[in-house]
Design a protein around this motif. Structure first.
Motif, short mmCIF file in Angstrom:
data_model
loop_
_atom_site.label_atom_id
_atom_site.label_comp_id
_atom_site.label_asym_id
_atom_site.label_seq_id
_atom_site.Cartn_x
_atom_site.Cartn_y
_atom_site.Cartn_z
N ARG A 4 9.33 -63.52 125.70
CA ARG A 4 10.35 -64.52 125.23
C ARG A 4 8.91 -65.03 124.34
N ALA A 5 8.55 -65.67 123.51
CA ALA A 5 6.75 -65.84 123.04
C ALA A 5 7.68 -66.65 121.42
N TYR A 30 9.91 -61.37 120.97
CA TYR A 30 10.85 -60.59 122.38
C TYR A 30 9.98 -59.24 122.38
N HIS A 31 9.67 -58.98 123.34
CA HIS A 31 8.01 -58.18 123.45
C HIS A 31 8.32 -57.48 125.14
N GLN A 32 7.85 -57.09 125.84
CA GLN A 32 7.57 -56.38 126.84
C GLN A 32 6.14 -55.70 127.02
N ALA A 121 3.89 -61.40 119.12
CA ALA A 121 3.31 -60.03 120.41
C ALA A 121 2.00 -59.75 120.61
N LEU A 122 1.49 -59.66 119.11
CA LEU A 122 -0.27 -59.20 119.34
C LEU A 122 -1.15 -60.34 119.87
N ILE A 126 -2.91 -60.50 123.78
CA ILE A 126 -4.95 -60.35 123.26
C ILE A 126 -4.91 -61.91 124.59
N ARG A 127 -3.99 -62.60 124.72
CA ARG A 127 -4.45 -63.22 125.73
C ARG A 127 -4.38 -62.41 127.06
#
Length: 240
Positions: A4-5, A30-32, A121-122, A126-127
């Motif tokens: 969760r970001a 919310y991503h995997q 999420a992109l 990238i991080r």
């Protein structure tokens, strides 16, 4: 596991921007991270008007849904519109159950390509890139209306003067493409991101050039990422 970001941005601290283009953004993804793919993206965006919506990607049924939140018309609760496992996963990750506040937006029904990400999420992906010169990765990103091809390339490591002082950072170029009669063309000018050269891999600076000038976003010490109207030289953002 679900990542969760959240990103909040505001022009409130900058009178000139506030006068001509006041904005308030609040994004939650919310991503995997291990896949990588997005499950949900909530966006609250206020400029001349408030727009609050939710993007859901159902990978079991290969479907993409967009909902308006707090619309006048009401729909069924979120729990009745999602597969039970997906709904439970998102609730545990922190997504509110907006219930009958959701109104489906009909334009968001196209099936997503595999490993599709939302915009926040992109940044997280990238991080997570291997930070080595010339490392490149192609990713698919959606806003719920269309799918955009992005190419992310690590340029070089360099010392920059950021708001928090002198920092070693990796300069990364992000290019977006769109299809034009079967051929790809640039969707916008490249965005340059500087990621801190440490374990945290913080996004220290974003730069994009427009016809009216250069727009820069920098992380401020002890606060969230904020927009700043810093002028920088053309050489600093030229394509290598």
């Amino acid at each position: 596991p679900i990542v969760r970001a959240q990103l909040t941005a505001s022009s409130a601290a900058y009178p000139l921007v506030e006068q001509f283009y006041p904005y308030r953004y609040d994004f939650t993804s919310y991503h995997q991270g291990s896949w990588p793919r997005s499950l949900a993206f909530e966006r609250r965006k206020q400029t001349s008007r408030l727009r609050h919506d939710l993007l859901l990607l159902n990978w079991e049924g290969a479907a993409l849904w967009r909902f308006g939140i707090d619309d006048a018309e009401q729909s069924e609760p979120l729990s009745s519109q999602l597969p039970a496992a997906m709904f439970k996963t998102l609730l545990v990750a922190g997504l509110p159950d907006y219930g009958v506040q959701l109104k489906p937006r009909p334009e968001g029904q196209a099936p997503p390509p595999e490993s599709t990400l939302d915009r926040l999420a992109l940044l997280q992906q990238i991080r997570a890139l291997p930070l080595l010169p010339d490392t490149s990765e192609d990713l698919t990103v959606t806003d719920g209306k269309e799918f955009i091809h992005y190419r992310v390339t690590v340029i070089k490591r360099e010392l920059i003067q950021a708001a928090a002082g002198s920092r070693s950072a990796w300069k990364i170029r992000v290019e977006g493409f769109e299809s034009d009669h079967g051929e790809e063309r640039f969707r916008h000018r490249p965005v340059y991101i500087w990621i801190s050269d440490d374990q945290r891999r913080l996004p220290l600076r974003f730069v994009i050039r427009h016809a009216v000038g250069t727009f820069t976003v920098e992380m401020q010490p002890g606060s969230a990422i904020q927009s700043v109207a810093n002028a920088i030289s053309v050489n600093e953002v030229k394509r290598h």
